[in-house]
Design an enzyme around this catalytic site. Structure first.
Site, mmCIF file in Angstrom:
data_model
loop_
_atom_site.group_PDB
_atom_site.id
_atom_site.type_symbol
_atom_site.label_atom_id
_atom_site.label_comp_id
_atom_site.label_asym_id
_atom_site.label_seq_id
_atom_site.Cartn_x
_atom_site.Cartn_y
_atom_site.Cartn_z
ATOM 1 N NE ARG A 178 12.153 -0.256 1.450
ATOM 2 C CZ ARG A 178 12.080 0.194 0.212
ATOM 3 N NH1 ARG A 178 13.031 -0.068 -0.627
ATOM 4 N NH2 ARG A 178 11.044 0.904 -0.214
ATOM 5 C CB ALA A 238 -0.078 -5.291 0.326
ATOM 6 N NE ARG A 239 -0.954 -5.008 -6.986
ATOM 7 C CZ ARG A 239 -1.852 -4.035 -6.811
ATOM 8 N NH1 ARG A 239 -2.670 -4.051 -5.791
ATOM 9 N NH2 ARG A 239 -1.944 -3.040 -7.682
ATOM 10 C CD GLU A 268 -5.542 -10.468 -6.861
ATOM 11 O OE1 GLU A 268 -5.304 -10.623 -5.657
ATOM 12 O OE2 GLU A 268 -5.912 -9.384 -7.359
ATOM 13 C CG HIS A 286 -7.453 -6.666 -5.853
ATOM 14 N ND1 HIS A 286 -6.299 -7.104 -6.449
ATOM 15 C CD2 HIS A 286 -7.205 -5.385 -5.467
ATOM 16 C CE1 HIS A 286 -5.397 -6.140 -6.439
ATOM 17 N NE2 HIS A 286 -5.926 -5.086 -5.844
HETATM 18 C C1 GLV Z 1 -5.355 -1.647 -6.392
HETATM 19 O O1 GLV Z 1 -4.989 -2.681 -5.914
HETATM 20 C C2 GLV Z 1 -4.453 -0.576 -6.652
HETATM 21 O O2 GLV Z 1 -3.232 -0.807 -6.657
HETATM 22 O O3 GLV Z 1 -4.914 0.546 -6.875
#
Ligand code: GLV
Length: 326
Positions: A178, A238-239, A268, A286
């Site tokens: 951004r 990321a997520r 997940e 993860h």
């Molecule tokens: C792991 O995914 C974190 O956000 O630290």
């Protein structure tokens, strides 16, 4: 004087437990699995603070059930399990663990890029299955990482750390964020800002490093995948939720992109089972920050934030500073 009481919602290192025990009455749940929501509410109801981990959800309902709570300290850099506005409204300090995991997480971006481009996991499985019948000129061909174009979506600390490593592979680095980095930081990262469409179109390796927010939900969906090169690899550290997993599975099934290295997923650990049949995806659970040294640092940092928050100080990683202006 009674000491503040805290909950540690799941297993941590003995050193972290000992450190917190010096300051607090500790309710320690020595189990390495998430605490069910109803039990979290019950055990937190009379506590002053908590060391929690994703996916422990700290929202308005939890805060209403825990009137004594003053601080919630996440043992993670991502904090999409926190409703920050609700924390601020309730006067509860919220913290995370930035910085200490940047290098470790950047390292695994390279692991996933190389694994995806050079088909390392599938090749390993093939060798173990006894299928290797000798060296072949055209056997197991992958793609070069060196001299390719690395595209980074989300250029915070971890994105910048990934970018710096690209010099060793002599890659061209482009990024989209951004806000654009100051020019001297861009020069240090050897990275050029581009718009998102250019990033999608030109990246050979598209690495996602942006934090999850509702605005980032499905930032990579069918339309974005359609703009990527058929030879490109998508790396998500990321997520879950930033990528539309269904759209990604379709793109991988139809070989509209070459491969993916994925450490995070929607819902997940209950992955879409169609992932398991893909031979062009590398799947990890993860583990972006999962080294012994880094997880210890994260847990200690979360503990330090909690100690400072509950002893009248301003925790170093306060996420809602409006409560506690310096
Ligand atoms: C792991 O995914 C974190 O956000 O630290």
């Amino acid at each position: 004087m009674t000491r503040p009481s805290i909950l540690i919602s799941r297993e941590v290192y003995p050193e972290v437990l000992a450190r917190l025990g010096q300051h607090f009455e500790v309710d320690y749940r020595a189990v390495d699995a998430p605490l069910p929501r109803d039990q979290l509410l019950v055990r937190l109801a009379d506590k002053d603070g908590a060391l929690v981990m994703p996916p422990d959800r700290v929202d308005a309902a939890l805060l209403a059930a825990c009137p004594q709570l003053k601080a919630v300290c996440n043992c993670a850099v991502g904090y999409n399990n926190f409703d920050l506005e609700a924390c601020s409204r309730a006067g509860v300090m919220a913290t995370n663990t930035p910085g200490v995991l940047d290098d470790t997480t950047a390292d695994i971006a390279w692991g996933l890029m190389l694994a995806s481009a050079r088909r390392i996991v599938a090749a390993d499985q093939w060798v173990r299955a006894g299928q290797w019948d000798g060296w072949k000129l055209k056997g197991w061909l992958g793609q070069d990482v060196h001299h390719a174009t690395l595209g980074i979506l989300g250029m915070g600390r971890i994105g910048q750390t990934v970018a710096r490593r690209a010099a060793g592979f002599e890659m061209r680095v482009i990024y989209h964020n951004r806000s654009r980095l100051p020019v001297e930081r861009e020069a240090e990262c050897r990275a050029n800002w581009v718009d998102k469409a250019t990033l999608l179109r030109e990246a050979d390796f598209l690495v996602l490093m942006l934090p999850y927010s509702p605005a980032a939900h499905h930032a990579i969906g069918a339309a974005e995948l359609a703009q990527m090169k058929p030879t490109a690899h998508l790396i998500n550290l990321a997520r879950g939720g930033i990528v539309d997993d269904s759209a990604l599975i379709a793109a991988l099934q139809e070989k509209r992109i070459a491969g993916a290295g994925l450490d995070v997923f929607e819902n997940e650990p209950a992955l879409d089972p169609r992932f398991f049949a893909l031979d062009n995806a590398v799947l990890t659970p993860h583990i972006g920050s999962a080294t012994s040294a880094t997880r210890m640092k994260m847990a200690m940092l979360a503990a330090d934030n909690l100690i400072i928050a509950l002893t009248g100080g301003r925790p170093p990683n306060l996420l809602n500073p409006v409560l506690n202006p310096t």
